[in-house]
Write a protein that holds these residues in place. Sequence first.
Motif, PDB file in Angstrom:
ATOM      1  N   TRP A   5       0.900  -1.214  -0.101  1.00  8.79           N
ATOM      2  CA  TRP A   5      -0.004  -0.128  -0.021  1.00  8.79           C
ATOM      3  C   TRP A   5       0.927   1.344  -0.009  1.00  8.79           C
ATOM      4  CZ3 TRP A   5      -5.198   0.191  -0.861  1.00  8.79           C
ATOM      5  CH2 TRP A   5      -5.943  -1.313  -0.675  1.00  8.79           C
ATOM      6  N   ILE A   6       0.535   2.052  -0.834  1.00 12.12           N
ATOM      7  CA  ILE A   6       1.289   3.454  -1.249  1.00 12.12           C
ATOM      8  C   ILE A   6       0.436   4.579  -0.885  1.00 12.12           C
ATOM      9  CG2 ILE A   6       2.895   4.628  -2.647  1.00 12.12           C
ATOM     10  CD1 ILE A   6       2.434   1.825  -4.378  1.00 12.12           C
ATOM     11  N   LEU A   7       0.998   5.290   0.100  1.00 10.48           N
ATOM     12  CA  LEU A   7       0.354   6.629   0.636  1.00 10.48           C
ATOM     13  C   LEU A   7       0.925   7.841   0.090  1.00 10.48           C
ATOM     14  CD1 LEU A   7      -1.950   7.428   2.679  1.00 10.48           C
ATOM     15  CD2 LEU A   7      -0.013   8.035   4.315  1.00 10.48           C
ATOM     16  N   GLY A   8      -0.007   8.388  -0.379  1.00  8.45           N
ATOM     17  CA  GLY A   8       0.297   9.899  -0.938  1.00  8.45           C
ATOM     18  C   GLY A   8      -0.530  11.005   0.012  1.00  8.45           C
ATOM     19  N   GLU A   9      -0.683  12.075  -0.389  1.00  8.70           N
ATOM     20  CA  GLU A   9      -0.989  13.154   0.683  1.00  8.70           C
ATOM     21  C   GLU A   9      -2.507  13.236   0.315  1.00  8.70           C
ATOM     22  OE1 GLU A   9       1.193  16.718  -0.441  1.00  8.70           O
ATOM     23  OE2 GLU A   9       2.700  16.409   1.159  1.00  8.70           O
ATOM     24  N   LYS A  10      -2.993  12.688  -0.851  1.00  6.09           N
ATOM     25  CA  LYS A  10      -4.403  12.844  -1.112  1.00  6.09           C
ATOM     26  C   LYS A  10      -5.002  11.363  -1.735  1.00  6.09           C
ATOM     27  CE  LYS A  10      -4.790  17.811  -2.075  1.00  6.09           C
ATOM     28  NZ  LYS A  10      -5.403  18.691  -3.165  1.00  6.09           N
ATOM     29  N   GLU A  11      -4.220  10.435  -2.125  1.00  4.54           N
ATOM     30  CA  GLU A  11      -4.541   9.053  -2.753  1.00  4.54           C
ATOM     31  C   GLU A  11      -3.624   7.991  -2.068  1.00  4.54           C
ATOM     32  OE1 GLU A  11      -5.182  10.843  -7.230  1.00  4.54           O
ATOM     33  OE2 GLU A  11      -3.011  10.990  -6.068  1.00  4.54           O
ATOM     34  N   LEU A  12      -4.524   6.849  -1.990  1.00  2.00           N
ATOM     35  CA  LEU A  12      -3.976   5.607  -1.517  1.00  2.00           C
ATOM     36  C   LEU A  12      -3.992   4.585  -2.760  1.00  2.00           C
ATOM     37  CD1 LEU A  12      -2.720   4.179   0.918  1.00  2.00           C
ATOM     38  CD2 LEU A  12      -5.068   3.408   1.597  1.00  2.00           C
ATOM     39  N   PHE A  13      -2.969   4.110  -2.880  1.00  2.00           N
ATOM     40  CA  PHE A  13      -2.775   2.900  -3.847  1.00  2.00           C
ATOM     41  C   PHE A  13      -2.353   1.621  -3.691  1.00  2.00           C
ATOM     42  CE2 PHE A  13      -1.681   7.256  -5.583  1.00  2.00           C
ATOM     43  CZ  PHE A  13      -2.495   7.182  -6.707  1.00  2.00           C
ATOM     44  N   SER A  14      -2.890   0.656  -4.182  1.00  2.00           N
ATOM     45  CA  SER A  14      -2.275  -0.682  -3.717  1.00  2.00           C
ATOM     46  C   SER A  14      -1.564  -1.167  -5.081  1.00  2.00           C
ATOM     47  CB  SER A  14      -3.497  -1.703  -3.681  1.00  2.00           C
ATOM     48  OG  SER A  14      -4.313  -1.815  -4.987  1.00  2.00           O
ATOM     49  N   PHE A  15      -0.409  -1.992  -4.548  1.00  2.00           N
ATOM     50  CA  PHE A  15       0.332  -2.589  -5.692  1.00  2.00           C
ATOM     51  C   PHE A  15       0.668  -4.173  -5.533  1.00  2.00           C
ATOM     52  CE2 PHE A  15       4.720  -3.730  -7.422  1.00  2.00           C
ATOM     53  CZ  PHE A  15       4.402  -3.507  -8.542  1.00  2.00           C
ATOM     54  N   SER A  16       0.325  -4.910  -6.366  1.00  2.00           N
ATOM     55  CA  SER A  16       0.369  -6.268  -6.193  1.00  2.00           C
ATOM     56  C   SER A  16       1.650  -6.582  -6.909  1.00  2.00           C
ATOM     57  CB  SER A  16      -0.667  -6.972  -7.168  1.00  2.00           C
ATOM     58  OG  SER A  16      -0.378  -8.471  -7.197  1.00  2.00           O
ATOM     59  N   PRO A  17       2.949  -6.984  -6.027  1.00  2.00           N
ATOM     60  CA  PRO A  17       4.059  -7.525  -6.765  1.00  2.00           C
ATOM     61  C   PRO A  17       3.866  -8.667  -7.600  1.00  2.00           C
ATOM     62  CG  PRO A  17       3.995  -8.245  -4.689  1.00  2.00           C
ATOM     63  CD  PRO A  17       2.644  -7.373  -4.609  1.00  2.00           C
ATOM     64  N   LYS A  18       3.012  -9.697  -7.376  1.00  2.00           N
ATOM     65  CA  LYS A  18       3.012 -10.682  -8.411  1.00  2.00           C
ATOM     66  C   LYS A  18       2.533 -10.263  -9.792  1.00  2.00           C
ATOM     67  CE  LYS A  18       0.817 -15.189  -8.508  1.00  2.00           C
ATOM     68  NZ  LYS A  18      -0.190 -16.123  -7.917  1.00  2.00           N
ATOM     69  N   SER A  19       1.264  -9.569  -9.833  1.00  2.00           N
ATOM     70  CA  SER A  19       0.705  -8.917 -11.040  1.00  2.00           C
ATOM     71  C   SER A  19       1.374  -7.782 -11.471  1.00  2.00           C
ATOM     72  CB  SER A  19      -0.986  -9.133 -11.049  1.00  2.00           C
ATOM     73  OG  SER A  19      -1.267  -8.027 -10.205  1.00  2.00           O
ATOM     74  N   ARG A  20       2.105  -7.049 -10.955  1.00  2.00           N
ATOM     75  CA  ARG A  20       2.710  -5.698 -10.919  1.00  2.00           C
ATOM     76  C   ARG A  20       1.642  -4.829 -11.393  1.00  2.00           C
ATOM     77  NH1 ARG A  20       8.494  -7.117 -13.344  1.00  2.00           N
ATOM     78  NH2 ARG A  20       9.378  -8.278 -11.833  1.00  2.00           N
ATOM     79  N   THR A  21       0.451  -4.865 -10.643  1.00  2.00           N
ATOM     80  CA  THR A  21      -0.636  -3.925 -11.034  1.00  2.00           C
ATOM     81  C   THR A  21      -0.674  -2.858  -9.863  1.00  2.00           C
ATOM     82  OG1 THR A  21      -2.008  -5.968 -11.891  1.00  2.00           O
ATOM     83  CG2 THR A  21      -3.219  -3.828 -11.253  1.00  2.00           C
ATOM     84  N   LEU A  22      -0.961  -1.844 -10.409  1.00  2.00           N
ATOM     85  CA  LEU A  22      -1.193  -0.726  -9.347  1.00  2.00           C
ATOM     86  C   LEU A  22      -2.666  -0.014  -9.375  1.00  2.00           C
ATOM     87  CD1 LEU A  22       0.041   1.864  -7.686  1.00  2.00           C
ATOM     88  CD2 LEU A  22       0.279   3.039  -9.962  1.00  2.00           C
ATOM     89  N   THR A  23      -3.370   0.048  -8.462  1.00  2.00           N
ATOM     90  CA  THR A  23      -4.744   0.284  -8.366  1.00  2.00           C
ATOM     91  C   THR A  23      -4.866   1.567  -7.125  1.00  2.00           C
ATOM     92  OG1 THR A  23      -5.359  -1.696  -8.878  1.00  2.00           O
ATOM     93  CG2 THR A  23      -7.140  -0.347  -7.887  1.00  2.00           C
ATOM     94  N   LYS A  24      -5.541   2.675  -7.574  1.00  2.00           N
ATOM     95  CA  LYS A  24      -6.036   3.577  -6.853  1.00  2.00           C
ATOM     96  C   LYS A  24      -7.320   3.152  -5.529  1.00  2.00           C
ATOM     97  CE  LYS A  24      -6.605   7.863  -8.015  1.00  2.00           C
ATOM     98  NZ  LYS A  24      -6.748   9.033  -8.714  1.00  2.00           N
ATOM     99  N   ALA A  25      -6.975   3.334  -4.709  1.00  2.00           N
ATOM    100  CA  ALA A  25      -8.045   2.545  -3.739  1.00  2.00           C
ATOM    101  C   ALA A  25      -8.895   3.713  -2.938  1.00  2.00           C
ATOM    102  CB  ALA A  25      -7.524   1.669  -2.603  1.00  2.00           C
ATOM    103  N   VAL A  26      -8.100   4.712  -2.798  1.00  2.00           N
ATOM    104  CA  VAL A  26      -8.479   5.705  -1.732  1.00  2.00           C
ATOM    105  C   VAL A  26      -8.460   7.084  -2.311  1.00  2.00           C
ATOM    106  CG1 VAL A  26      -8.809   6.919   0.593  1.00  2.00           C
ATOM    107  CG2 VAL A  26      -8.875   4.283   0.445  1.00  2.00           C
ATOM    108  N   THR A  27      -9.300   8.231  -2.284  1.00  2.00           N
ATOM    109  CA  THR A  27      -9.081   9.509  -2.346  1.00  2.00           C
ATOM    110  C   THR A  27      -9.739  10.144  -1.363  1.00  2.00           C
ATOM    111  OG1 THR A  27      -9.032   9.077  -4.837  1.00  2.00           O
ATOM    112  CG2 THR A  27      -9.193  11.574  -3.855  1.00  2.00           C
ATOM    113  N   ALA A  28      -8.820  11.030  -0.638  1.00  2.00           N
ATOM    114  CA  ALA A  28      -9.172  11.680   0.258  1.00  2.00           C
ATOM    115  C   ALA A  28      -8.170  12.967   0.728  1.00  2.00           C
ATOM    116  CB  ALA A  28      -9.387  11.195   1.690  1.00  2.00           C
TER     117      ALA A  28
END
Length: 744
Positions: free
Chosen positions: A194-217
């Motif tokens: 899980w990768i935290l930014g100041e306004k967004e939170l992303f998930s990243f799968s090391p297996k599929s190497r998929t990046l997904t935005k999960a939260v915006t706040a």
Amino acid sequence: MQSNKMKKKPMILAFALGTCLGIQVSAQNPNIAKQVHHDRIFLQDYSIKNVGSLSTANQFSLASDRNGVVQILEGNQLLRPYGGQFQVNGKLVADRSYLPMKDKKVLAIDRYQDHLVYIDGEAVFSNAWAGVVFLKHTLSNPTAFAGGDDFTFLAAAKNKLQLLKKGKAPYAFSLPAGVNILDVVFDAAQNQFWILGEKELFSFSPKSRTLTKAVTADQLTAVAIHAAKNQLVIGTKNGFFTYDLKTKKQSEVNQKLPWTEITTIQSDAQDIWFGTTMGAFKMDAAGEFSYYFGERWLPGDQVKDLIVQGNQTHILTENGLGTIVFEEMTLARKAEILEKQMRERHLRHGFNSSLNLLEAGNLASGQLDDSDNDGLWTTMYLAGEAFRYAVTKSPEALQNCRESLEAMERLYTVNDVEGFPSRSFERSGYIEQLSDPERWQHASDPEWDWKSTTSSDEVIGHIFVFGVMAEIVDDPWIKAKSIELLDAVMTHIVKNDLYLIDFDGKPTLWGKWNPDYVNSFPTSVGDRKLNSSNITAMLQTAYHFTGKEMFKEKAFELMDKYGYLDNMMRPMEGIGRSGDDGDDWAKMLSDGWNHSDDEMYYVGYWGLYRYAFDKDLQAKYKESIVDHWEAERPEKEGLWNIMTALVQPENFDLEESIWFLERHPIDLIGWTVKNSHRKDIELLDANFRGQLTKEVLSPSEIKIARHNANRFSLDGGSGGKTEYSPGDIWLLPYWMGRYLEVIK
């Protein structure tokens, strides 16, 4: 405390391993069932502080390994705590453990598989695993990283990331432009970062190497995996919310917190720890908070980082590291610790005294302090030691009783007024350096001075302990001396028309039990009820142990002719301000609830109830005492609850009594505390009793105070310039509970 009438104007949660409360039959009275607490293991919290100002505004990391080694990264320098002990500050020093590390420009540290791991401008590396972990990256000034499965690491710099694994080239990817990565954490259950930014939170799968935005706040600051509930806990500058990892649903923002500006979060089994810009707090599975703020717990206010390691939580602040230790303990063991504190640091001529600290928190700078209430505080400690001796037959407790009783005796012999107890005494030549120098008088012995103007709270404390020791301490000298002093002071009072007469031949300001004084107050003024209760208890105690009829006759005269029994029986709900029918004195005495009065009532209840002239009176006294207890219950005051067990052992808030004893700090330094800023408390409108909040806070979160203080006070303390004695604060309620067999 200047007198009983001086007005003051305007943790971890210790927990039980199983329930230990029950109902048992009283050994003293088989016809009465009583609540009983069987001592149990709980977690006692205390702090170890290693101080040192952190010079840089950011670039902080905190980590520890399986060996208990704690490292702090400030800028590019590795530090470690050194020398800190309970109540003895250590410091932060440069960590020179590994010589080659001094040339490394470390940018962040973390814990992986119970070992310390670092990242610099070249690689993620560690000194563990024989040093074989060395994974190169090509990021510019990385600031965060986390370890995943099988020595896979994700490193971040601004919005750039690289997935690192031994034997493979870094996998590089980016977040949208403008995203500044604050933190990276790994969720083992879902095998994703899980990768935290100041306004967004992303998930990243090391297996599929998929990046997904999960939260915006807005204003995101921190994130942690809470495995117990399979959710993320996400901090902001104004509260936190959760994100369910299964349903992908986000909760509302919780702002009902001790403080809402969150800087860091850590999950520990069922509990979640939050660092904020005003201290740290723990939230347990039930949503209850334990707040750690102020110098009792932390060297600074602003939490930069925190980690939980076994029975310790390390909290990094701008002024150093505070380590909250949670030690398994029982009340019996806590009593040993506090008894040691008492005997080592709080005895002055046998008196139970506070320790004034010339330097905040520095016990080595301590100076024993005289007090207006040396006698009262000593009687409360002495009663506790008497109960301890009656329960354990400890020779040490017996000797403690003898030594402090000698101090009590000298209060009567150091002055020339027969039967008059001094407030205190001290060697001559120091009057101007003592508190209230105008109250001190020269003794006949030129080597000593004594303090005059003794108050009613002193006297009721004397009568309380003389009765306790005469009854329960099986020692001929102690029994005889207690009765002798009891007789002396009560004879003085009765022969002087129920006044305490000072060296100048005049009554002291507060030593007045005469009907002309007591009944001059409107019935709403508490002094009318209090003084009636106290003098009746005093006369009953004197009669019980001396058999002198004048004490009994005077008591019945006061009750039958002057309405003292009626005064006592008025309900507490009728106590309030005097109104227009009171003079200025009555108005001053009734401008708010006086918690010193509570102390005087309760120490008097021992003699009032236990030595009642007959069963009918005893039943009435019980009614009055229980009525008072009902008014006091919101404070969860350990001593008042346990004293109520004297008359109502089947119902006296035993659970709250144990809550008080278990959660009370063992650090009794008067650190300044503040709670009025908290967002999790429900404030009440101003009221006569001074109850500021709906629920009283834990003893670990409020200022250290004696039993005559308002436990609803939110802020206060002495800036670390006083260490209070556990003799009256903690040891008395504990040993009284042991003697009454409600604590076993």
